[in-house]
Design an enzyme around this catalytic site. Structure first.
Site, short mmCIF file in Angstrom:
data_model
loop_
_atom_site.label_atom_id
_atom_site.label_comp_id
_atom_site.label_asym_id
_atom_site.label_seq_id
_atom_site.Cartn_x
_atom_site.Cartn_y
_atom_site.Cartn_z
N ASP A 183 -5.10 -2.50 -2.89
CA ASP A 183 -6.20 -1.80 -2.97
C ASP A 183 -6.13 -0.58 -4.14
OD1 ASP A 183 -5.01 0.41 -1.89
OD2 ASP A 183 -5.87 0.28 0.11
N ASP A 242 0.89 -1.00 0.00
CA ASP A 242 -0.08 -0.03 -0.05
C ASP A 242 0.88 1.25 0.06
OD1 ASP A 242 -2.18 1.45 -0.11
OD2 ASP A 242 -3.03 0.96 1.95
N HIS A 269 -9.48 0.41 3.53
CA HIS A 269 -10.24 0.90 4.62
C HIS A 269 -11.62 0.12 4.74
CE1 HIS A 269 -7.24 3.98 4.70
NE2 HIS A 269 -7.59 4.24 3.45
#
Length: 323
Positions: free
Chosen positions: A71, A12, A125
């Site tokens: 993500d 990330d 998240h």
């Protein structure tokens, strides 16, 4: 742990301001992770660097499959869908404009050769434990740069790294599928496009020999007016997709920089190197540079992701310091 067991990791990036202080991280378990960043960068840069660092950290165990939770659809699509077309067009997009984050894309392209890997998209998240931890570490690195401190680089990866079934390594045979996950959570497997192009060199780029100057030495050469006065000296050092981003946010291409080299490379004193961050095939040199219009912070990104395997400057970005 079996030496053929897959390595499962999350990668990330984080940017405070986007662009702003930026960080990246990959995470396998609490004993096996790494992070870093820049004083100024973007979220996409962090996402790409996290994946690149993960591949480089596991390069010594190419027999193990690498499974990556991410993500960022931009990162996944860049690697699994768009990169072959960009390479065919000379690292240009369909509209003819240069590919963004070129130096990272080229370094990734080299790092992927011969690797067996899959990407799984996860919603950010949303409670995915590994993704949340990678995000936390990336954000901590960005915050460290914001505060003017050094981020925790982490323990890194070793051949025996990874607890239980969580750890896995790098470079196996070329992957055949890329796994993504839709918003509904239903996994979808799509065929990975061929990364090889006719006539393309499929080996990793040769690293510079011991007698060749490194990025910091080359950066010094570019501060020498006698050196930059000659276009022939600049042409082999500036990558084909080189861009120079000025403090005003203007992007100047390679041809213009070479044409206006006397003005582009002019300095009003001796630049001070503040930090050098180097990887296997890329490096970033952060300098404070005195110019006639005032001092700037300059980030110069160097890469060996070219056919000769020599260091080339792929990006320069400057930010005014107010001094």
């Amino acid at each position: 742990m079996s030496t053929t067991e897959p390595i499962i990791a999350a990668a990330d990036g984080s940017a405070l301001g986007n662009p702003g202080p930026a960080g990246w991280a990959w995470f396998i378990d609490e004993n096996t992770w790494a992070s870093g960043g820049w004083k100024r960068g973007t979220n996409n840069m962090g996402e790409l660097q996290a994946v690149l660092s993960l591949f480089e950290a596991t390069a010594h165990v190419p027999e193990r499959e690498l499974r990556i939770f991410c993500d960022s659809k931009y990162t996944i699509d860049s690697i699994t869908k768009w990169m072959p077309g960009w390479k065919k067009k000379g690292w240009k997009k369909s509209d003819g404009k240069p590919v963004l984050n070129l130096e990272l894309m080229q370094a990734l392209d080299a790092a992927l050769v011969g690797r067996n890997y899959t990407f799984t998209w996860v919603k950010g998240h949303a409670g995915h434990e590994m993704n949340e931890r990678a995000d936390e570490l990336a954000r901590a690195a960005a915050t460290a740069y914001k505060n003017g401190t050094t981020p925790d680089a982490g323990p890194g990866f070793s051949a025996t790294g990874g607890a239980g079934g969580s750890g896995a390594d790098k470079k196996p045979a070329a992957p055949t599928t890329i796994q993504t996950t839709a918003q509904t959570g239903a996994p979808t497997t799509v065929q990975k496009p061929e990364t090889a192009q006719p006539g393309a060199d499929q080996s990793n780029p040769k690293q510079p020999g011991p007698k060749q100057p490194g990025p910091e030495q080359l950066e010094a050469r570019l501060n020498d007016p006698a050196f930059t006065a000659e276009a022939a000296n600049l042409e082999p050092l500036l990558a084909s997709g080189f861009e120079w981003i000025t403090p005003a946010g203007r992007t100047v291409d390679r041809a213009t920089v070479i044409e206006l080299r006397a003005k582009a490379f002019a300095v009003n004193g001796t630049p001070k190197v503040l930090r050098v961050e180097a990887g296997a095939s890329h490096a970033a040199v952060l300098s404070e540079v005195p110019l006639e219009r005032g001092a700037v912070l300059r980030t110069s990104v160097w890469s060996t992701a070219n056919r000769r395997g020599t260091w080339q400057l792929t990006l320069r970005q400057e930010t005014a310091t107010g001094r």
